[in-house]
Design a protein around this motif. Structure first.
Motif, mmCIF file in Angstrom:
data_model
loop_
_atom_site.group_PDB
_atom_site.id
_atom_site.type_symbol
_atom_site.label_atom_id
_atom_site.label_comp_id
_atom_site.label_asym_id
_atom_site.label_seq_id
_atom_site.Cartn_x
_atom_site.Cartn_y
_atom_site.Cartn_z
ATOM 1 N N UNK A 185 -40.286 -43.879 -45.852
ATOM 2 C CA UNK A 185 -40.787 -45.152 -44.905
ATOM 3 C C UNK A 185 -42.342 -45.034 -45.021
ATOM 4 N N UNK A 186 -42.818 -45.691 -45.986
ATOM 5 C CA UNK A 186 -44.057 -45.691 -46.361
ATOM 6 C C UNK A 186 -44.757 -47.119 -45.357
ATOM 7 N N UNK A 187 -45.980 -46.879 -45.069
ATOM 8 C CA UNK A 187 -46.767 -47.957 -44.435
ATOM 9 C C UNK A 187 -46.858 -49.415 -45.147
ATOM 10 N N UNK A 188 -46.667 -49.202 -46.408
ATOM 11 C CA UNK A 188 -46.920 -50.369 -47.156
ATOM 12 C C UNK A 188 -45.433 -51.230 -47.365
ATOM 13 N N UNK A 189 -44.322 -50.727 -46.652
ATOM 14 C CA UNK A 189 -42.985 -51.458 -46.837
ATOM 15 C C UNK A 189 -42.619 -51.581 -48.342
ATOM 16 N N UNK A 190 -43.135 -50.443 -49.271
ATOM 17 C CA UNK A 190 -42.576 -50.685 -50.390
ATOM 18 C C UNK A 190 -41.445 -49.868 -50.716
ATOM 19 N N UNK A 191 -40.238 -50.174 -51.405
ATOM 20 C CA UNK A 191 -39.031 -49.406 -51.807
ATOM 21 C C UNK A 191 -39.664 -48.239 -52.356
ATOM 22 N N UNK A 192 -38.903 -47.177 -52.480
ATOM 23 C CA UNK A 192 -38.808 -45.945 -53.134
ATOM 24 C C UNK A 192 -38.882 -46.156 -54.506
ATOM 25 N N UNK A 193 -38.202 -47.155 -55.099
ATOM 26 C CA UNK A 193 -38.314 -47.419 -56.525
ATOM 27 C C UNK A 193 -39.902 -48.185 -57.087
ATOM 28 N N UNK A 194 -40.274 -49.009 -56.073
ATOM 29 C CA UNK A 194 -41.502 -49.576 -56.204
ATOM 30 C C UNK A 194 -42.522 -48.717 -56.086
ATOM 31 N N UNK A 195 -42.503 -47.855 -55.202
ATOM 32 C CA UNK A 195 -43.559 -46.511 -55.133
ATOM 33 C C UNK A 195 -43.617 -45.571 -56.246
ATOM 34 N N UNK A 231 -59.726 -43.413 -54.572
ATOM 35 C CA UNK A 231 -58.215 -43.305 -53.884
ATOM 36 C C UNK A 231 -58.119 -44.483 -52.884
ATOM 37 N N UNK A 232 -59.253 -44.859 -52.079
ATOM 38 C CA UNK A 232 -58.864 -45.658 -50.954
ATOM 39 C C UNK A 232 -58.138 -47.049 -51.601
ATOM 40 N N UNK A 233 -58.690 -47.559 -52.918
ATOM 41 C CA UNK A 233 -58.291 -48.847 -53.363
ATOM 42 C C UNK A 233 -56.578 -48.675 -53.773
ATOM 43 N N UNK A 234 -56.308 -47.480 -54.452
ATOM 44 C CA UNK A 234 -54.994 -47.217 -54.755
ATOM 45 C C UNK A 234 -54.134 -46.982 -53.614
ATOM 46 N N UNK A 235 -54.521 -46.392 -52.608
ATOM 47 C CA UNK A 235 -53.631 -46.301 -51.365
ATOM 48 C C UNK A 235 -53.629 -47.631 -50.754
ATOM 49 N N UNK A 236 -54.832 -48.625 -50.495
ATOM 50 C CA UNK A 236 -54.468 -49.830 -50.001
ATOM 51 C C UNK A 236 -53.496 -50.837 -50.826
#
Length: 655
Positions: free
Chosen positions: A428-438, A407-412
């Protein structure tokens, strides 16, 4: 004689360029693409020498003659007059050259011998199949019939001379400013969107071509992948801009593109990319030419380990430089892997991805970096490899290289997974990914879990059939605990998929849908297609929904026996089979409808394994033909090999 005369006419174009064998630094020259990559010894960015491309000295000489600017004083002049003069000299060969798919093999028996290394990285060297340019789906063309009529009246010696010239002409422009610009633009417009499927910030479309200006390995990897894709579509370039009334830009045109030996160029550029990549990982030591036979991932892994051992990450000021270099070398590896996957059989996909797990685990283990989240470029490379990982593992029913439980790698990598191992879409995720990308990356993780579940089930069945003691308790009886765990895992996966579907944003709804489209191939008859047509505004959403149905189908047809529930009657089991069949049929229709909606190329190249699963669920000949047309259309228009899937489906239907 005519061949010798034309070659002699071309020689004065570049022989008077002083220092033509030196690869100049791309950061200090305005026109970066004018360097000669086929020189006797290419000088890398750090002063190391790059090996030769492995072709014969005659072709090296011919390529060196044409690929360097003619005069330093003319460096700023337009390239169009030079290309125009070349084109006028080669115009006589426009309609009489051999088909591009056959030149690579014919040149092996001609006077110019080829290196074993180039042969080893040439398309179809291991698969033994004919390229897409020779497939039965796209053979008929007016130009080909004209060439056949013209060539039938010529002697064998004349044709051999012209085929030999085509090989020389293909070498003449390799590494030229115009060719690299043309290939870079083709990559950016056509191929890079395949790699940015779940990256709305478009690392491969925007940043990689810019990074390639100062990175020879990245530049040559772009050229290699673009050239091979052009070879597989016979030089036919799909229009990205779609301009109907405006003339094409110079960088959109290539003289005799349909007659160019793109496969030979692709092999040359692959060798140069792998050589420069290997030199970069050798830290000043001269690399042997056989290193090009290494997997790109092996080179990346070696570079990471040596960098960490030499303390390249200890100085905080070097951390940013190290991560930027990691992005570039990883991007180069991804491009070279896609170069291999473009025409590889599905069973070979996992082999090309061997080692990807160790690379990212090494990055996570570097304490000085303290990576809790991958950078933009590393994240983009990760998701491309992860997607090809589970698609390739589906062919072989083997576990994926990436461990879904890490899980740490997938979260990273940018997705949100809570402490209960449940995927979430954050606003508003810390990864700055859009909701579609997430959501798209979340499906990638969930389908990876499904593929590993199938692999474990397969291994359990094999162990049960063979009587393996490691899977049986004492007394040679089946373990009820393992069956309970399998059923529990299956139920959890079904719940995870349903929860994902309920939380996706509204962009995952199709904007156009026709449930019973008319078949316009028979205008006089009111015939309806067996599948709907579904179109999404975003390619990311179209591909994600298709892979969502793919994962649900895989779960449905691999449902384990539920030993937890009360014993059921035969009628109950029959009713359960009917419900499963009905849902499989529904999801198959939905996934086929997305494919029939003719989405963008980034969706189509990733749906090839999905079409294999869908085809195995269909029964009627009409449905089978639609699947075959979709597969052959991908190969003919995009160059992605599908003949392996066609053969496998036809064999399963004929049993």
């Amino acid at each position: 004689m005519r061949l010798a005369r034309i070659v002699n006419d071309v020689k004065p174009l570049a022989w008077n360029a002083p220092g033509m064998f030196k690869l100049e630094s791309l950061s200090t020259k305005e026109h970066q693409y004018g360097a000669d990559p086929s020189a006797e010894q290419l000088e890398g960015p750090s002063g190391t020498e790059m090996p030769r491309s492995g072709l014969s000295s005659q072709r090296d000489e011919a390529r060196a003659i044409s690929s360097h600017p003619s005069q330093p004083a003319q460096a700023g002049s337009s390239l169009q007059p030079e290309m125009g003069s070349l084109q006028s000299q080669f115009q006589v060969f426009d309609d009489i050259s051999a088909p591009s798919g056959s030149r690579l093999n014919q040149s092996a028996t001609s006077g110019a011998a080829r290196s074993p290394i180039v042969d080893s990285i040439s398309p179809n060297a291991t698969t033994g199949r004919t390229p897409a340019s020779e497939s039965t789906y796209n053979k008929a063309s007016v130009g080909q019939s004209q060439r056949e009529r013209y060539m039938s009246s010529e002697s064998v010696s004349q044709r051999s001379e012209k085929e030999e010239f085509q090989d020389i002409f293909s070498e003449l422009t390799t590494g030229s400013e115009h060719e690299l610009a043309f290939l870079s633009r083709h990559f950016t417009e056509i191929i890079a969107p395949w790699l940015d499927l779940s990256d709305s910030t478009k690392f491969f479309s925007v940043y990689v071509p810019i990074r390639a200006i100062n990175s020879p390995s990245l530049k040559y990897a772009i050229a290699a992948l673009a050239a091979k894709q052009l070879g597989r579509v016979k030089g036919n370039k799909l229009s990205a801009g779609g301009g109907m009334f405006t003339s094409s830009a110079t960088t959109e045109m290539y003289p005799n593109a349909a007659e160019t030996d793109w496969f030979l160029k692709a092999a040359n550029y692959y060798y140069m990319a792998a050589s420069d990549m290997n030199n970069s990982s050798s830290f000043g030591y001269s690399a042997h030419s056989s290193a090009v036979l290494e997997s790109p991932i092996e080179i990346v892994s070696r570079w990471l380990k040596v960098s960490v051992l030499q303390g390249g990450t200890r100085d905080p000021s070097n951390g940013g430089k190290f991560l930027r270099k990691t992005e570039e070398i990883l991007a180069t590896a991804v491009l070279l892997i896609f170069y291999k996957l473009l025409d590889a059989d599905g069973d070979q996909w996992p082999t090309h991805l061997t080692g990807i797990r160790g690379v990212f685990e090494t990055l996570m283990s570097v304490d000085q970096l303290n990576l809790t989240a991958f950078t933009h470029g590393i994240r983009a490379c990760f998701w491309n490899l992860a997607r090809q990982d589970y698609l390739g593992s589906y062919f072989t029913r083997c576990p994926t290289h990436f461990d879904p439980t890490n899980l740490p790698m997938w979260r990273a990598a940018g997705i949100s997974i809570d402490e209960n191992e449940k995927f979430q879409i954050s606003l508003y995720g810390s990864s700055n990914l859009s909701q579609e990308d997430q959501a798209a990356n979340g499906i990638c993780w969930l389908v990876s879990k499904v593929i590993n579940f199938l692999a474990e089930s397969k291994q359990s069945q094999i162990a049960q059939w063979t009587g393996s003691p490691s899977n049986r308790p004492a007394g040679n009886q089946e373990s009820p605990g393992s069956a309970d765990q399998s059923a529990s895992t299956w139920l959890d996966l079904c719940f995870d998929f349903q929860t994902w579907f309920e939380r996706v944003p509204e962009t995952f709804r199709p904007c156009v849908r026709i449930d019973h489209p008319r078949d316009f191939s028979h205008p006089s008859e009111n015939i309806r297609l067996p599948f709907p047509e579904v179109f999404f505004s975003l390619s990311t959403c179209a591909a994600t929904m298709q892979h969502y149905h793919f994962g649900r189908i895989a779960l449905l047809i691999n449902q384990p026996e539920d030993v937890v529930s009360a014993p059921s009657t035969a009628f109950d089991r029959l009713q359960g089979y009917r419900e499963v069949t009905k849902e499989v049929e529904y999801r198959t229709r939905e996934a086929c409808g997305i494919a029939l909606g003719r989405p963008q190329g980034d969706v189509r190249v990733h749906m090839v394994p999905v079409l294999l699963a869908l085809g195995q669920c269909l029964e009627t000949p009409d449905e089978h033909q639609i699947i075959l047309n979709l597969l052959r259309g991908v190969e003919a228009e995009l160059g992605w090999a599908t003949e392996y899937i066609v053969t496998k489906l036809e064999a399963s239907w004929n049993r």
